[in-house]
Motif scaffolding. Structure first.
Motif, PDB file in Angstrom:
ATOM      1  N   ASP A   1     -11.838 -37.000 -30.672  1.00 21.28           N
ATOM      2  CA  ASP A   1     -11.134 -38.249 -30.360  1.00 21.28           C
ATOM      3  C   ASP A   1     -12.018 -39.489 -30.478  1.00 21.28           C
ATOM      4  OD1 ASP A   1     -12.755 -38.210 -28.106  1.00 21.28           O
ATOM      5  OD2 ASP A   1     -11.116 -38.127 -26.659  1.00 21.28           O
TER       6      ASP A   1
ATOM      7  N   ARG B   1     -12.149 -33.042 -27.902  1.00 17.09           N
ATOM      8  CA  ARG B   1     -11.034 -32.698 -28.781  1.00 17.09           C
ATOM      9  C   ARG B   1      -9.952 -33.782 -28.774  1.00 17.09           C
ATOM     10  NH1 ARG B   1      -9.458 -27.308 -25.488  1.00 17.09           N
ATOM     11  NH2 ARG B   1     -11.738 -27.181 -25.567  1.00 17.09           N
TER      12      ARG B   1
ATOM     13  N   LYS C   1     -11.338 -29.175 -34.779  1.00 15.90           N
ATOM     14  CA  LYS C   1     -11.106 -29.676 -36.133  1.00 15.90           C
ATOM     15  C   LYS C   1     -11.031 -31.192 -36.185  1.00 15.90           C
ATOM     16  CE  LYS C   1     -10.920 -25.429 -37.471  1.00 15.90           C
ATOM     17  NZ  LYS C   1     -11.301 -24.826 -36.171  1.00 15.90           N
ATOM     18  N   LYS C   2     -10.776 -31.805 -35.020  1.00 17.16           N
ATOM     19  CA  LYS C   2     -10.720 -33.264 -34.947  1.00 17.16           C
ATOM     20  C   LYS C   2     -11.069 -33.700 -33.532  1.00 17.16           C
ATOM     21  CE  LYS C   2      -7.580 -37.211 -35.523  1.00 17.16           C
ATOM     22  NZ  LYS C   2      -6.161 -37.617 -35.739  1.00 17.16           N
TER      23      LYS C   2
ATOM     24  N   SER D   1     -13.376 -34.160 -41.392  1.00 12.83           N
ATOM     25  CA  SER D   1     -12.603 -34.602 -40.224  1.00 12.83           C
ATOM     26  C   SER D   1     -13.411 -34.542 -38.934  1.00 12.83           C
ATOM     27  CB  SER D   1     -11.324 -33.771 -40.083  1.00 12.83           C
ATOM     28  OG  SER D   1     -11.620 -32.405 -39.858  1.00 12.83           O
ATOM     29  N   GLN D   2     -14.252 -33.512 -38.796  1.00 18.09           N
ATOM     30  CA  GLN D   2     -15.055 -33.417 -37.565  1.00 18.09           C
ATOM     31  C   GLN D   2     -16.145 -34.485 -37.537  1.00 18.09           C
ATOM     32  OE1 GLN D   2     -14.444 -30.785 -39.618  1.00 18.09           O
ATOM     33  NE2 GLN D   2     -13.955 -28.940 -38.453  1.00 18.09           N
TER      34      GLN D   2
ATOM     35  N   ASP E   1      -5.144 -32.408 -32.219  1.00 20.47           N
ATOM     36  CA  ASP E   1      -5.767 -31.250 -32.880  1.00 20.47           C
ATOM     37  C   ASP E   1      -4.985 -30.009 -32.455  1.00 20.47           C
ATOM     38  OD1 ASP E   1      -7.296 -29.255 -33.969  1.00 20.47           O
ATOM     39  OD2 ASP E   1      -9.164 -29.812 -32.970  1.00 20.47           O
TER      40      ASP E   1
ATOM     41  N   THR F   1     -15.115 -38.141 -36.686  1.00 21.53           N
ATOM     42  CA  THR F   1     -14.545 -38.389 -35.353  1.00 21.53           C
ATOM     43  C   THR F   1     -15.438 -37.952 -34.202  1.00 21.53           C
ATOM     44  OG1 THR F   1     -13.374 -36.257 -35.418  1.00 21.53           O
ATOM     45  CG2 THR F   1     -12.180 -38.198 -36.229  1.00 21.53           C
TER      46      THR F   1
END
Length: 208
Positions: A17, A185, A14-15, A67-68, A189, A71
Motif C-alpha cells: 500500500d 499489504r 503482490k501489491k 508491482s511489489q 491485493d 509499492t
C-alpha cells in the motif's frame, strides 16, 4: 502472534500500500538477519537496504514483475561474496579476537579448519555456498517480519545487471542473490484472501 500464527498470516505480497514501516520495526528485522545462522560464522554476505523512493523508482525496470517494487516501503538486497580471500578471513578472526578477548593462537585450530574448507572448494562452489548462506538469512528476515506484522515478498526474478548498476555492486567480488520487499499489504491485493496451501504433514514429514 506466536510464530505459527505469524507463518500462517504471512504470504508473498503482490501489491503493497506504499506506507512506510517504522525504523524500530525495520531495525528489529535487520537485526534478526544479522543474528541469523551462518556456516563457520563467516557471513559471506551483507544487506543493502533501500528506502529512498527515488532509488526504488530507478530499480523498477530491473524487475519482471514490478508491482511489489513500485509499492513497497523498503527493499533489501542480499549481496553475496563471489570470492573469499585471506584478507576477509583475517578480518573475521580479528573481529572474533576483539569480541571474545581471545588470542589468535587459541583460534588456530578453527582457523585451520576454515583454511581447509576454503582450499577444498572451487571458486564456483564457494559462490554457490555463499548464495545458499544468504537464503538462510532470507528466511530469518521473513520470519522476523511476520512476527513484526510486516509483509514481505522475496524475489529472484530480476535483471541483475540493472539492479547491480543502480546499487553500485562490486561485480568482480560480489553479486545479488535475492531481494526482499517489505511493507504493508494493499487492501486490493486479492492474494491475501486465498487459503494457504502447503503439503499435508504426512506428505511433508517422515519420522525414521
Amino acid at each position: 502472534m506466536n510464530y505459527l500464527e505469524a507463518l500462517n498470516w504471512r504470504y508473498s505480497v503482490k501489491k503493497f500500500d506504499g506506507k512506510k514501516i517504522s525504523s524500530e520495526k525495520l531495525n528489529n528485522i535487520l537485526e534478526a538477519g544479522r543474528l541469523s545462522v551462518s556456516s563457520l560464522g563467516l557471513q559471506p554476505y551483507h544487506l543493502l537496504v533501500v528506502g529512498n523512493d527515488e532509488t526504488i523508482q530507478k530499480l523498477i525496470p530491473a524487475f519482471y514483475n514490478p508491482s511489489q517494487i513500485s509499492t513497497c516501503s523498503h527493499l533489501i538486497a542480499l549481496v553475496t561474496k563471489t570470492h573469499i580471500n585471506k584478507e576477509y578471513v583475517d578480518n573475521y578472526f580479528g573481529h572474533i579476537i576483539n569480541e571474545r578477548g581471545v588470542t589468535l593462537e587459541q583460534l588456530s585450530a578453527f582457523r585451520n579448519n576454515i583454511n581447509l574448507f576454503l582450499e577444498n572448494y572451487t571458486q564456483k562452489e564457494l559462490e554457490s555456498w555463499s548464495e545458499k548462506q544468504s537464503y538462510i538469512v532470507l528466511g530469518s528476515l521473513i520470519m522476523a517480519s511476520a512476527e513484526e506484522e510486516i509483509d514481505t515478498c522475496p524475489m529472484e526474478g530480476f535483471k541483475a545487471d540493472i539492479l547491480e548498476d543502480v546499487l553500485k555492486i562490486d561485480k568482480e567480488h560480489e553479486k545479488i542473490a535475492v531481494v526482499l520487499a517489505l511493507g504493508y499489504r494493499a487492501e486490493d491485493d486479492i492474494f491475501q484472501n486465498f487459503k494457504k496451501v502447503r503439503k499435508p504433514a504426512d506428505k511433508f514429514i517422515k519420522f525414521l
